[in-house]
Scaffold this motif. Structure first.
Motif, mmCIF file in Angstrom:
data_model
loop_
_atom_site.group_PDB
_atom_site.id
_atom_site.type_symbol
_atom_site.label_atom_id
_atom_site.label_comp_id
_atom_site.label_asym_id
_atom_site.label_seq_id
_atom_site.Cartn_x
_atom_site.Cartn_y
_atom_site.Cartn_z
ATOM 1 N N ALA A 183 42.695 2.641 -17.422
ATOM 2 C CA ALA A 183 43.747 1.661 -17.677
ATOM 3 C C ALA A 183 44.572 2.079 -18.877
ATOM 4 C CB ALA A 183 43.138 0.279 -17.924
ATOM 5 N N THR A 184 45.634 1.331 -19.131
ATOM 6 C CA THR A 184 46.424 1.566 -20.335
ATOM 7 C C THR A 184 45.605 1.190 -21.566
ATOM 8 O OG1 THR A 184 47.434 -0.589 -19.860
ATOM 9 C CG2 THR A 184 48.730 1.358 -19.352
ATOM 10 N N THR A 185 45.942 1.809 -22.684
ATOM 11 C CA THR A 185 45.217 1.588 -23.929
ATOM 12 C C THR A 185 45.272 0.120 -24.331
ATOM 13 O OG1 THR A 185 45.726 3.829 -24.673
ATOM 14 C CG2 THR A 185 45.089 2.229 -26.369
ATOM 15 N N GLY A 186 44.111 -0.417 -24.729
ATOM 16 C CA GLY A 186 44.062 -1.784 -25.233
ATOM 17 C C GLY A 186 43.764 -2.827 -24.187
ATOM 18 N N MET A 187 43.678 -2.454 -22.917
ATOM 19 C CA MET A 187 43.379 -3.431 -21.874
ATOM 20 C C MET A 187 41.886 -3.734 -21.894
ATOM 21 S SD MET A 187 44.458 -3.244 -17.879
ATOM 22 C CE MET A 187 44.000 -4.519 -16.719
ATOM 23 N N SER A 188 41.524 -5.004 -21.951
ATOM 24 C CA SER A 188 40.118 -5.387 -22.086
ATOM 25 C C SER A 188 39.348 -5.141 -20.793
ATOM 26 C CB SER A 188 40.009 -6.865 -22.464
ATOM 27 O OG SER A 188 40.373 -7.691 -21.370
ATOM 28 N N GLN A 189 38.033 -4.984 -20.930
ATOM 29 C CA GLN A 189 37.187 -4.801 -19.760
ATOM 30 C C GLN A 189 37.214 -6.024 -18.854
ATOM 31 O OE1 GLN A 189 35.100 -1.913 -19.008
ATOM 32 N NE2 GLN A 189 35.233 -2.969 -17.045
ATOM 33 N N ASP A 190 37.195 -7.214 -19.437
ATOM 34 C CA ASP A 190 37.229 -8.434 -18.622
ATOM 35 C C ASP A 190 38.488 -8.490 -17.767
ATOM 36 O OD1 ASP A 190 34.821 -9.365 -19.444
ATOM 37 O OD2 ASP A 190 35.597 -10.834 -20.876
ATOM 38 N N LEU A 191 39.627 -8.180 -18.373
ATOM 39 C CA LEU A 191 40.880 -8.215 -17.625
ATOM 40 C C LEU A 191 40.889 -7.144 -16.544
ATOM 41 C CD1 LEU A 191 43.689 -9.380 -17.193
ATOM 42 C CD2 LEU A 191 44.558 -7.851 -18.975
ATOM 43 N N ALA A 192 40.424 -5.945 -16.879
ATOM 44 C CA ALA A 192 40.391 -4.863 -15.893
ATOM 45 C C ALA A 192 39.478 -5.211 -14.722
ATOM 46 C CB ALA A 192 39.930 -3.571 -16.556
ATOM 47 N N ASP A 193 38.305 -5.808 -15.002
ATOM 48 C CA ASP A 193 37.374 -6.197 -13.945
ATOM 49 C C ASP A 193 37.987 -7.255 -13.029
ATOM 50 O OD1 ASP A 193 35.329 -4.503 -14.680
ATOM 51 O OD2 ASP A 193 34.230 -5.999 -15.827
ATOM 52 N N THR A 194 38.537 -8.292 -13.646
ATOM 53 C CA THR A 194 39.081 -9.404 -12.874
ATOM 54 C C THR A 194 40.248 -8.956 -11.998
ATOM 55 O OG1 THR A 194 38.463 -10.943 -14.639
ATOM 56 C CG2 THR A 194 40.066 -11.721 -13.024
ATOM 57 N N ILE A 195 41.174 -8.196 -12.582
ATOM 58 C CA ILE A 195 42.350 -7.756 -11.842
ATOM 59 C C ILE A 195 41.972 -6.773 -10.742
ATOM 60 C CG2 ILE A 195 44.518 -6.494 -12.018
ATOM 61 C CD1 ILE A 195 44.510 -9.432 -13.012
ATOM 62 N N SER A 196 41.042 -5.866 -11.025
ATOM 63 C CA SER A 196 40.632 -4.894 -10.010
ATOM 64 C C SER A 196 40.039 -5.593 -8.791
ATOM 65 C CB SER A 196 39.627 -3.909 -10.606
ATOM 66 O OG SER A 196 40.228 -3.124 -11.612
ATOM 67 N N ALA A 197 39.173 -6.587 -9.028
ATOM 68 C CA ALA A 197 38.564 -7.310 -7.909
ATOM 69 C C ALA A 197 39.612 -8.080 -7.117
ATOM 70 C CB ALA A 197 37.484 -8.259 -8.434
ATOM 71 N N ALA A 198 40.524 -8.768 -7.829
ATOM 72 C CA ALA A 198 41.561 -9.543 -7.148
ATOM 73 C C ALA A 198 42.499 -8.639 -6.360
ATOM 74 C CB ALA A 198 42.344 -10.371 -8.164
ATOM 75 N N MET A 199 42.876 -7.505 -6.941
ATOM 76 C CA MET A 199 43.808 -6.605 -6.281
ATOM 77 C C MET A 199 43.191 -5.953 -5.042
ATOM 78 S SD MET A 199 46.749 -6.735 -7.554
ATOM 79 C CE MET A 199 47.431 -7.659 -8.925
ATOM 80 N N THR A 200 41.881 -5.711 -5.071
ATOM 81 C CA THR A 200 41.219 -5.189 -3.884
ATOM 82 C C THR A 200 41.337 -6.191 -2.736
ATOM 83 O OG1 THR A 200 39.663 -3.914 -5.223
ATOM 84 C CG2 THR A 200 39.031 -4.355 -2.952
ATOM 85 N N GLY A 201 41.172 -7.480 -3.056
ATOM 86 C CA GLY A 201 41.338 -8.513 -2.041
ATOM 87 C C GLY A 201 42.767 -8.618 -1.559
ATOM 88 N N ILE A 202 43.717 -8.551 -2.489
ATOM 89 C CA ILE A 202 45.135 -8.621 -2.119
ATOM 90 C C ILE A 202 45.517 -7.456 -1.206
ATOM 91 C CG2 ILE A 202 47.468 -8.332 -3.070
ATOM 92 C CD1 ILE A 202 46.602 -10.168 -5.358
ATOM 93 N N HIS A 203 44.979 -6.281 -1.497
ATOM 94 C CA HIS A 203 45.258 -5.134 -0.633
ATOM 95 C C HIS A 203 44.706 -5.364 0.762
ATOM 96 C CE1 HIS A 203 43.969 -1.177 1.118
ATOM 97 N NE2 HIS A 203 45.260 -1.003 1.005
ATOM 98 N N ALA A 204 43.485 -5.899 0.860
ATOM 99 C CA ALA A 204 42.885 -6.163 2.167
ATOM 100 C C ALA A 204 43.711 -7.180 2.954
ATOM 101 C CB ALA A 204 41.452 -6.664 1.997
#
Length: 281
Positions: A183-204
């Motif tokens: 990810a870009t510098t400074g992006m928190s793990q919580d935000l990266a986890d949440t967005i990655s999971a949501a985006m996987t669903g959005i892609h599906a």
């Protein structure tokens, strides 16, 4: 099903050249109407997919940035063979429309919003779930994942793409399994986890709507764009089974930003091993 409003939807396909279909649905995925020529099974599939898309779209509002008004405006899905547009249609209802690649996007947007105004009090069913609350759920912990930002896997290519566009906020590279790869510098793990999971669903959900955009055996999904009152979110393919999610302020130059994102995608391949894991070589 409540009152069938299919006859009102014909306005879109009758008056917008290259428009293909329109479906009206409730927030819980029940069809309220559809244009002629769609099989009942396809209408049910599209309604369910669009409702799921809408719920996940709202859940990503914090990724687009802080703001008192995080109202969702629309979601747009681009395929190689056409477009899909999703907008609100009153309390607990949504309007989806599909069109060919060369449709006049301003014209179809105008017709969709005009139709929503005409529908008025015909749409009064409240949603059964509170999609707004999904944005406040904490990210699920990921075993073995290093924190992103500062001590984790910050990708210089993403930092550069975001830094080059005024108003760009974040970007995260994610695998097809929903785990963040960098990810870009400074992006928190919580935000990266949440967005990655949501985006996987959005892609599906995006891929599930391909037939709605038009029947084509070799159809390819290109991107999904979510617009909020306060910002934008973009999801595009990054190859190797991976995806790139990025966010920008609402006043950012989105044409410039999407151009930069597509330019950086080929360079991201070197960060991914064949199995989709981050390459540290």
């Amino acid at each position: 099903m409540t009152t069938d409003l299919s006859w009102m939807l014909e306005d879109i396909v009758a008056n917008v050249p290259r428009a293909r279909h329109a479906v009206l649905l409730s927030a819980d995925g029940l069809p309220r109407g559809a244009t002629e020529g769609m099989a009942d099974k396809d209408v049910r599939t599209i309604s369910a997919a669009m409702a799921g898309m809408q719920s996940l779209s709202r859940a990503t509002s914090h990724f687009a940035g802080p703001g008192a008004d995080r109202q969702w405006n629309q979601t747009i899905i681009e395929f190689s063979h056409g477009w899909i547009f999703l907008i609100g249609a009153g309390q607990g209802a949504y309007l989806a429309a599909a069109a060919a690649p060369d449709v006049d996007m301003q014209q179809i947007s105008f017709r969709m919003h005009r139709l929503v105004a005409r529908l008025g009090n015909n749409l009064t069913s409240p949603p059964r779930v509170n999609a707004e609350g999904a944005a406040d759920r904490p990210g699920r912990p990921r075993g073995g994942q290093a924190p992103i930002g500062g001590t984790g896997i910050a990708l210089a290519d993403l930092d550069e793409a975001v830094a080059d566009v005024r108003g760009a906020r974040h970007a995260v590279l994610l695998g097809g399994d929903g785990l963040p790869r960098g990810a870009t510098t400074g992006m928190s793990q919580d935000l990266a986890d949440t967005i990655s999971a949501a985006m996987t669903g959005i892609h599906a959900y995006s891929r599930a709507t391909a037939q709605f955009a038009g029947a084509q055996p070799d159809a390819r999904w290109r991107q999904t764009v979510i617009e909020f009152q306060h910002g934008w979110i973009f999801l595009i393919s990054a190859g190797h089974g991976a995806f790139l999610a990025a966010a920008a302020q609402h006043d950012a130059d989105i044409e410039e930003f999407t151009t930069r994102l597509h330019q950086v995608v080929p360079r991201l391949g070197r960060h991914l091993a064949p199995g989709g894991e981050v390459s540290r070589t």
